[in-house]
Scaffold this active site. Structure first.
Site, PDB file in Angstrom:
ATOM      1  N   LYS A 134      15.245   8.670 -43.185  1.00  7.75           N
ATOM      2  CA  LYS A 134      15.891   7.804 -42.177  1.00  7.75           C
ATOM      3  C   LYS A 134      17.307   7.410 -42.637  1.00  7.75           C
ATOM      4  O   LYS A 134      18.263   7.504 -41.871  1.00  7.75           O
ATOM      5  CB  LYS A 134      15.030   6.551 -41.955  1.00  7.75           C
ATOM      6  CG  LYS A 134      15.521   5.716 -40.801  1.00  7.75           C
ATOM      7  CD  LYS A 134      14.570   4.564 -40.543  1.00  7.75           C
ATOM      8  CE  LYS A 134      15.339   3.287 -40.376  1.00  7.75           C
ATOM      9  NZ  LYS A 134      14.591   2.101 -40.679  1.00  7.75           N
ATOM     10  N   ASP A 152      13.789   4.634 -35.817  1.00  8.35           N
ATOM     11  CA  ASP A 152      13.423   3.327 -36.362  1.00  8.35           C
ATOM     12  C   ASP A 152      12.414   2.694 -35.408  1.00  8.35           C
ATOM     13  O   ASP A 152      11.899   3.360 -34.514  1.00  8.35           O
ATOM     14  CB  ASP A 152      14.675   2.444 -36.568  1.00  8.35           C
ATOM     15  CG  ASP A 152      15.168   1.855 -35.257  1.00  8.35           C
ATOM     16  OD1 ASP A 152      14.769   2.363 -34.172  1.00  8.35           O
ATOM     17  OD2 ASP A 152      15.931   0.874 -35.285  1.00  8.35           O
TER      18      ASP A 152
END
Ligand code: SF4
Length: 241
Positions: A134, A152
């Site tokens: 991420k 997210d």
């Protein structure tokens, strides 16, 4: 396991391949200011800010980095102080021991392997200590070379509600999104979902009656006829029977 919103996507609204274009277009019109909220003025600051943002808010990170980036300007600066000093300087972002260790490890690799510069490829970024997929995706996208789509908590929720994925696992959600979203939109797409998620499609009570995606969303709580007419939903009085 985080809550899943997959089951909320129940209404027939057409194929996702046909909906994705208008979804992106409308969100771009609705949130022209959608962008990363972390402040940074260089590639190095961007990397550190994103690493610090784990498990805390962007506002909190910005508060800490305002002072941090005056003191630490180059990768060497993070290694020149005792680790306890760096820990104190980032204390307010939480998990400060682990974050200090990761930042110093990453700085060491930058100096040893990349001449002190932040690499751009995802496979290089994920090799830096403390940089997971991420974080790497965020950094690569902000450096202008997105190689995936950041997933997210907001991106996950909205992708599920909008019926763009039936998965709960972020890696599988990302795989669905990269197949669907045009490549030139990979960088902006997560920001659009994040801002829409913060302003309209709230986790507990989405504001479907104000949402520009109501007619394209299988999880919309607005009645079908109202969606098609583009009329705001009105609450019905409770039945007297
Ligand atoms: S707020 Fe919009 S995107 Fe979220 S569930 Fe309602 S209609 Fe769908």
């Amino acid at each position: 396991m985080a809550r899943s919103y997959v089951r909320e996507a129940r209404r027939p609204v057409g194929r996702r391949r046909e909906r994705i274009g208008p979804i992106v277009e409308r969100l771009e019109r609705e949130h022209p200011d959608a962008a990363i909220a972390l402040r940074s003025r260089s590639e190095l600051e961007l990397l550190v800010a994103v690493m610090l943002s784990a498990q805390t808010t962007d506002v909190n990170v910005n508060r800490v980095t305002e002072r941090l980036f005056v003191k630490y300007r180059r990768p060497e600066d993070y290694l020149a102080v005792p680790v306890e000093e760096l820990e104190r300087d980032i204390y307010q972002t939480g998990f400060y021991r682990q974050k200090a260790k990761s930042i110093r490890g990453a700085m060491r690799v930058l100096l040893e392997e990349y001449d002190g510069r932040v690499p751009r490829r995802l496979e290089q970024l994920v090799r830096l200590p403390g940089v997971a997929r991420k974080t790497a995706n965020v950094v690569a996208a902000e450096l202008g070379d997105p190689q995936g789509i950041v997933v997210d908590t907001h991106v996950r929720r909205l992708s599920q509600r909008l019926g763009l994925t039936r998965h709960d696992d972020p890696v599988k959600i990302e795989q669905d999104l990269v197949r669907l979203v045009p490549r030139e939109k990979w960088g902006i797409f997560p920001h659009l979902l994040i801002w829409h998620g913060r302003r309209v499609c709230l986790a507990r009570s989405p504001r479907c009656e104000e949402c520009v995606l109501a007619d394209l969303c299988p999880a919309s709580r607005v009645e079908r006829g109202e969606r098609q007419r583009g009329v705001r939903a009105t609450r019905r009085p409770p039945s007297s029977s």
